[in-house]
Design a protein around this motif. Structure first.
Motif, PDB file in Angstrom:
ATOM      1  N   VAL A 182       0.844  -1.177   0.000  1.00  0.00           N
ATOM      2  CA  VAL A 182       0.000   0.000   0.000  1.00  0.00           C
ATOM      3  C   VAL A 182       0.880   1.227   0.000  1.00  0.00           C
ATOM      4  N   PRO A 183       0.748   2.151  -0.977  1.00  0.00           N
ATOM      5  CA  PRO A 183       1.573   3.332  -1.003  1.00  0.00           C
ATOM      6  C   PRO A 183       1.480   4.086   0.299  1.00  0.00           C
ATOM      7  N   GLY A 184       2.638   4.517   0.802  1.00  0.00           N
ATOM      8  CA  GLY A 184       2.659   5.256   2.048  1.00  0.00           C
ATOM      9  C   GLY A 184       2.691   4.365   3.259  1.00  0.00           C
ATOM     10  N   GLU A 185       2.525   3.029   3.054  1.00  0.00           N
ATOM     11  CA  GLU A 185       2.569   2.124   4.185  1.00  0.00           C
ATOM     12  C   GLU A 185       3.527   0.992   3.840  1.00  0.00           C
ATOM     13  N   ARG A 186       4.696   1.345   3.368  1.00  0.00           N
ATOM     14  CA  ARG A 186       5.690   0.366   2.948  1.00  0.00           C
ATOM     15  C   ARG A 186       6.541  -0.028   4.146  1.00  0.00           C
ATOM     16  N   GLU A 187       6.162  -1.102   4.800  1.00  0.00           N
ATOM     17  CA  GLU A 187       6.904  -1.525   5.972  1.00  0.00           C
ATOM     18  C   GLU A 187       8.302  -1.990   5.609  1.00  0.00           C
ATOM     19  N   GLY A 188       8.635  -1.876   4.382  1.00  0.00           N
ATOM     20  CA  GLY A 188       9.917  -2.353   3.923  1.00  0.00           C
ATOM     21  C   GLY A 188       9.712  -3.133   2.667  1.00  0.00           C
ATOM     22  N   ALA A 189       9.518  -2.393   1.556  1.00  0.00           N
ATOM     23  CA  ALA A 189       9.188  -3.058   0.304  1.00  0.00           C
ATOM     24  C   ALA A 189      10.314  -3.976  -0.141  1.00  0.00           C
ATOM     25  N   ALA A 190      11.518  -3.635   0.302  1.00  0.00           N
ATOM     26  CA  ALA A 190      12.657  -4.429  -0.129  1.00  0.00           C
ATOM     27  C   ALA A 190      12.812  -5.698   0.710  1.00  0.00           C
ATOM     28  N   ARG A 191      12.104  -5.794   1.829  1.00  0.00           N
ATOM     29  CA  ARG A 191      12.268  -6.941   2.699  1.00  0.00           C
ATOM     30  C   ARG A 191      11.454  -8.107   2.169  1.00  0.00           C
ATOM     31  N   SER A 192      12.110  -9.204   1.886  1.00  0.00           N
ATOM     32  CA  SER A 192      11.414 -10.351   1.309  1.00  0.00           C
ATOM     33  C   SER A 192      10.794 -11.234   2.380  1.00  0.00           C
ATOM     34  N   GLU A 193      11.371 -11.223   3.588  1.00  0.00           N
ATOM     35  CA  GLU A 193      10.844 -12.057   4.653  1.00  0.00           C
ATOM     36  C   GLU A 193       9.611 -11.400   5.272  1.00  0.00           C
ATOM     37  N   PRO A 194       8.598 -12.198   5.606  1.00  0.00           N
ATOM     38  CA  PRO A 194       7.411 -11.629   6.261  1.00  0.00           C
ATOM     39  C   PRO A 194       7.747 -11.121   7.655  1.00  0.00           C
ATOM     40  N   ASP A 195       6.957 -10.197   8.120  1.00  0.00           N
ATOM     41  CA  ASP A 195       7.150  -9.617   9.446  1.00  0.00           C
ATOM     42  C   ASP A 195       6.968 -10.704  10.506  1.00  0.00           C
ATOM     43  N   PRO A 196       7.976 -10.943  11.348  1.00  0.00           N
ATOM     44  CA  PRO A 196       7.838 -12.010  12.350  1.00  0.00           C
ATOM     45  C   PRO A 196       6.767 -11.731  13.392  1.00  0.00           C
ATOM     46  N   ARG A 197       6.330 -10.464  13.496  1.00  0.00           N
ATOM     47  CA  ARG A 197       5.318 -10.121  14.489  1.00  0.00           C
ATOM     48  C   ARG A 197       3.908 -10.047  13.895  1.00  0.00           C
ATOM     49  N   ARG A 198       3.753 -10.514  12.666  1.00  0.00           N
ATOM     50  CA  ARG A 198       2.473 -10.323  11.975  1.00  0.00           C
ATOM     51  C   ARG A 198       1.319 -11.038  12.688  1.00  0.00           C
ATOM     52  N   TRP A 199       1.575 -12.216  13.296  1.00  0.00           N
ATOM     53  CA  TRP A 199       0.494 -12.920  13.976  1.00  0.00           C
ATOM     54  C   TRP A 199       0.124 -12.237  15.282  1.00  0.00           C
ATOM     55  N   TRP A 200       1.107 -11.624  15.940  1.00  0.00           N
ATOM     56  CA  TRP A 200       0.799 -10.812  17.111  1.00  0.00           C
ATOM     57  C   TRP A 200      -0.021  -9.586  16.712  1.00  0.00           C
TER      58      TRP A 200
END
Length: 483
Positions: free
Chosen positions: A6-24
């Motif tokens: 989502v433009p403006g909400e790039r948690e790190g477009a270059a990061r290929s690994e998913p956010d480890p805290r996503r389930w939290w």
């Protein structure tokens, strides 16, 4: 499949690994939405005690429910755009804090004026919170496999919140006090807020976002007009000025809103969101779902307590099979999201709810809970979970900068459907009951059940019609998989 950010909400477009805290993060935002959903029904059970405590009149009693619905349903679209403007993490924290403070204020209210003010504030902060919840989930789970699981969990939470609100409302009112139906939100909001601070990462604001002031005013006033008109239809009648004027004004204002959205540079609700056939079909399906589900909950609440003589707590516990049906539906549809066309998921869900309503239409005064009521809960829960998961996943998929407002459209459809279903079907039930009582004097209980039967069968037919329209809208050109 490429991952969309989502433009403006790039948690790190270059990061290929998913956010480890996503389930939290999912746990935090699902808890926040659970609180919002509970508040839609928890006060219904508390109303008799609240009315006695604060000396509310019968007409004034209804405003405890209506003023919350006005703030929430009327401001959801604006809340979606504000989420883009200030950032979804900040919107989540502001929404949770405001909702908790409003709940504490309402629980401590010495009189009706402060209570109604607090209920309105709950609706306002809830309208900011919900779109941010969906935007957070859409960004955290772009991969099809995990997306299905995440939206399945969210669908279970959102769908079961109404039944849980009834149970919780009965327990708190019977064993503590109606005020705890407000106070209970404070610890829930605190837990969700702690989860947001830990797991939802700060992101830049969406660049170039501006609030369409004219569109916001028209949409908010129009939606509030519809919600208010539907809310007044049941106590005042469909021909009363208090019903006709808000409904007419709401339709006119929303027509003006739709016209302006095609002529401004930064519309509040871009036409591309609604005109996408899969999203449009999803919004229609959720509206139909809400009509049927909330009508069933409304009728069964009265049937269990007034006809079968259940206490508030026992009636609340009797709603638990609704959650069981939801979990079954969610588990089944989550596995199909990446494989089946949208219409192959939405249409069967609507038809299952219609089957539950048709069964409700056969209930009699002496019907048993296990043979008639429990199957209704299971069918309605199954269909609700099936449709909600599909709709929420579909409307936010690939929405880009429109993710928050597209998600807000789901809850807007649900709020309008709930208001319409409760008002319209209550009127149908009341009219049918009055006719029955005129022909069978002294049979008040049978008349009430006859009214429930007629309205439930009408709702079942309406959902079949909605299912047919959804099938046509999400036709071959739009029948691609939702991921």
């Amino acid at each position: 499949m490429t991952t969309e950010t989502v433009p403006g909400e790039r948690e790190g477009a270059a990061r290929s690994e998913p956010d480890p805290r996503r389930w939290w993060a999912l746990a935090a935002v699902a808890t926040a939405q659970l609180m919002i959903g509970i508040d839609m029904t928890i006060m219904n059970i508390a109303l008799p005690s609240l009315q006695r405590s604060l000396h509310l009149s019968d007409p004034g009693r209804q405003w405890v429910i209506t003023v919350y619905a006005l703030g929430y349903g009327g401001l959801l679209l604006l809340g979606g755009r504000l989420s883009d403007l200030i950032g979804r993490r900040r919107a989540l924290l502001i929404g949770l804090t405001g909702f908790a403070l409003a709940s504490a204020l309402g629980g401590a209210a010495p009189g009706p004026a402060l209570l109604l003010t607090a209920r309105a504030a709950q609706g306002v902060f809830g309208a900011l919170l919900t779109p941010s919840v969906l935007a957070t989930m859409a960004a955290a789970f772009p991969a099809p496999a995990e997306r299905g699981r995440a939206f399945g969990i969210y669908g279970t939470v959102m769908g079961s919140s109404s039944g849980l609100g009834v149970v919780l409302g009965g327990v708190l009112t019977d064993y503590l006090d109606w005020r705890w139906c407000m106070f209970v939100n404070v610890p829930i909001a605190a837990a969700a807020g702690a989860g947001v601070l830990y797991a939802v990462r700060p992101v830049p604001r969406t660049p170039g976002v501006k609030i369409d002031v004219v569109g916001a005013l028209l949409a908010t006033a129009g939606l509030m007009g519809l919600v208010l008109g539907f809310a007044r239809a049941e106590p005042d009648g469909w021909g009363a000025a208090t019903t006709v004027v808000p409904l007419a004004a709401g339709v006119a204002l929303l027509a003006a809103f739709a016209w302006t959205q095609t002529r401004v540079a930064g519309p509040l609700l871009p036409p591309r969101v609604v005109l996408d056939r899969r999203r449009g079909g999803s919004y229609l399906a959720v509206l139909g779902l809400a009509v049927g589900m909330f009508a069933a909950l409304f009728f069964l609440t009265f049937y269990l307590q007034n006809v079968l003589g259940y206490s508030p707590v026992r009636a609340g516990v009797a709603f638990l099979p609704l959650t069981a049906g939801l979990m079954i539906g969610v588990r089944g549809v989550s596995r199909l999201l990446v494989r089946a066309p949208v219409r192959a998921l939405l249409v069967p869900g609507l038809l299952v709810i219609a089957a539950g309503l048709a069964l409700l239409g056969t209930v009699r005064v002496d019907s048993g809970y296990w043979t008639h009521v429990l199957p209704v809960f299971l069918l309605v829960g199954l269909g609700t979970g099936w449709v909600l998961v599909t709709a929420n996943s579909t409307v936010t998929l690939g929405a880009g900068p429109d993710t928050a407002v597209a998600g807000a459209g789901v809850m807007t459809s649900q709020q309008i459907g709930a208001s319409l279903g409760t008002a319209l079907l209550s009127t149908v039930a009341g009219t049918a009951a009055a006719h029955y009582l005129r022909d069978h004097p002294g049979g008040a209980a049978r008349a009430a059940v006859h009214g429930f039967d007629v309205a439930s069968l009408g709702a079942a037919g309406a959902l079949c019609l909605v299912a047919a329209v959804v099938f046509l809208v999400t036709g071959r050109a739009a029948a691609a998989r939702p991921s």
